[in-house]
Design a protein around this motif. Sequence first.
Motif, short mmCIF file in Angstrom:
data_model
loop_
_atom_site.label_atom_id
_atom_site.label_comp_id
_atom_site.label_asym_id
_atom_site.label_seq_id
_atom_site.Cartn_x
_atom_site.Cartn_y
_atom_site.Cartn_z
N VAL A 174 0.81 -1.22 0.00
CA VAL A 174 0.00 0.00 0.00
C VAL A 174 0.84 1.27 0.00
N ALA A 175 2.17 1.15 -0.11
CA ALA A 175 3.02 2.34 -0.13
C ALA A 175 4.12 2.20 -1.18
N ASP A 176 3.83 1.53 -2.28
CA ASP A 176 4.80 1.36 -3.35
C ASP A 176 4.83 2.64 -4.19
N GLU A 177 6.04 3.22 -4.37
CA GLU A 177 6.17 4.48 -5.09
C GLU A 177 5.77 4.35 -6.56
N SER A 178 5.83 3.16 -7.11
CA SER A 178 5.52 2.97 -8.52
C SER A 178 4.02 2.84 -8.77
N CYS A 179 3.22 2.86 -7.71
CA CYS A 179 1.79 2.60 -7.88
C CYS A 179 0.97 3.56 -7.02
N ALA A 180 0.10 4.31 -7.66
CA ALA A 180 -0.80 5.21 -6.94
C ALA A 180 -2.04 4.43 -6.53
N GLY A 181 -1.89 3.58 -5.57
CA GLY A 181 -2.98 2.72 -5.11
C GLY A 181 -2.40 1.49 -4.47
N VAL A 182 -2.96 0.33 -4.77
CA VAL A 182 -2.48 -0.93 -4.22
C VAL A 182 -1.66 -1.66 -5.28
N ALA A 183 -0.42 -2.02 -4.91
CA ALA A 183 0.47 -2.74 -5.83
C ALA A 183 0.43 -4.22 -5.50
N LEU A 184 0.08 -5.03 -6.48
CA LEU A 184 0.04 -6.48 -6.29
C LEU A 184 1.36 -7.07 -6.78
N ALA A 185 1.93 -7.98 -5.99
CA ALA A 185 3.21 -8.60 -6.35
C ALA A 185 3.30 -9.99 -5.76
N PRO A 235 10.10 -8.52 -6.15
CA PRO A 235 9.65 -7.14 -5.97
C PRO A 235 8.89 -6.59 -7.17
N THR A 236 8.85 -7.32 -8.29
CA THR A 236 8.19 -6.85 -9.49
C THR A 236 6.67 -6.75 -9.27
N VAL A 237 6.11 -5.60 -9.60
CA VAL A 237 4.67 -5.38 -9.44
C VAL A 237 3.93 -6.10 -10.55
N ILE A 238 3.00 -6.97 -10.18
CA ILE A 238 2.18 -7.69 -11.17
C ILE A 238 1.17 -6.75 -11.80
N SER A 239 0.48 -6.00 -10.96
CA SER A 239 -0.50 -5.03 -11.43
C SER A 239 -0.70 -3.97 -10.37
N CYS A 240 -1.23 -2.84 -10.82
CA CYS A 240 -1.49 -1.72 -9.92
C CYS A 240 -3.00 -1.44 -9.92
N VAL A 241 -3.57 -1.45 -8.75
CA VAL A 241 -5.01 -1.20 -8.61
C VAL A 241 -5.18 0.24 -8.13
N PRO A 242 -5.67 1.14 -8.98
CA PRO A 242 -5.82 2.54 -8.58
C PRO A 242 -6.72 2.67 -7.36
N GLY A 243 -6.39 3.65 -6.53
CA GLY A 243 -7.19 3.88 -5.33
C GLY A 243 -6.46 4.79 -4.37
N GLU A 244 -6.78 4.69 -3.10
CA GLU A 244 -6.17 5.51 -2.09
C GLU A 244 -4.69 5.19 -1.96
N SER A 245 -3.88 6.22 -1.68
CA SER A 245 -2.45 5.98 -1.50
C SER A 245 -2.18 5.20 -0.23
N ALA A 246 -3.04 5.33 0.75
CA ALA A 246 -2.91 4.57 2.00
C ALA A 246 -4.31 4.18 2.46
N PRO A 247 -4.85 3.12 1.90
CA PRO A 247 -6.23 2.73 2.25
C PRO A 247 -6.34 2.37 3.73
N THR A 248 -7.44 2.77 4.33
CA THR A 248 -7.65 2.49 5.74
C THR A 248 -8.12 1.06 5.99
N ALA A 249 -8.63 0.41 4.94
CA ALA A 249 -9.10 -0.97 5.05
C ALA A 249 -8.77 -1.70 3.76
N LEU A 250 -8.40 -3.00 3.88
CA LEU A 250 -7.96 -3.73 2.70
C LEU A 250 -8.18 -5.22 2.87
N GLY A 251 -8.58 -5.85 1.77
CA GLY A 251 -8.70 -7.31 1.71
C GLY A 251 -8.51 -7.75 0.28
#
Length: 304
Positions: A253-264, A269-285
């Motif tokens: 939730v704090a990857d500089e390469s992704c403005a949202g949630v970075a899946l890896a 360390p390679t990001v599979i995909s970036c899910v746009p959203g909050e830079s620091a989401p308060t809740a996540l699943g």
Amino acid sequence: MAFRRPPRAERPLPTEGRKQARRRWITAGVIVFVAIDAALVAWALSPSAPEVRPQPDRTAEAAPTPTASPTETPAPFVAPELRLLEALDSSTAWRAVPGSCGGAEPVVESTADGGATWQASATAPAGIREVLAIDVVAGGPVSLVAKTGDDCRVTVFRSFTAGEFWEEAPGELGTRSYVDPADRVTVVIDGVATPQPCAPAREVARSPVAVAVLCDGDVRVRANDALDWSAFAVADVGALTMTDDGAVTIARVADESCAGVALADVASPTVISCVPGESAPTALGIDRVGSVTWVWQGAAVSVQ
């Protein structure tokens, strides 16, 4: 004619007389010098005397000291609140806001259209007070590991009616894996309380072949036939999931390469995909089924 005596020539002073005369002159000179020096000192100390200040040596002036730029301290990582998410495919999934036994009531919902709409489940009549895990089986019931009663007893509830009615099935508890927020020093794996392998555990993911535990700044993975845990030092991980073949996907939730949630993948360390959203989401699943990944951050649910 009168006779006059010629004038007497002056006799030279004897040697001792000359020495005495020289001493008198030296003494007189010293007295005069001391008097002049005393007068100068008195004049210098008087209020009317001009102040003599030393002049700076401009040939060796020090260069100005450069001002150091302030160092920015990164904000400490704050883990998002846990959200439970369990999917069957790209269309069907169940989710839960866990709630707290003795506090906020849990919220359990399901979708059959990829998260476009959600149907609430009636958990309060069954006495479900806090949800710890969700398990969904294709063609079978949905079940919850949950707390119930005034003593917050952990048990299993299952529903054959898409969450409209629930029945207690405590005999199934021995096959479930979960983390109890009231006791993060242990992880329950297949019904057995196991000392957690790293810092206080936040989430556990189970598959038929392996188990993964998410802690603060650390993910541990262990195959079913292994005794030791493999450690993966990863920062800013808010949630994880494991597929049936044991692959672990993490959500950073704090990857500089992704403005949202970075899946890896946990091992890369390679990001599979970036899910746009909050830079620091308060809740996540998150949950992954095959090549499909569900991400629930804040109030938004997306299917990748």
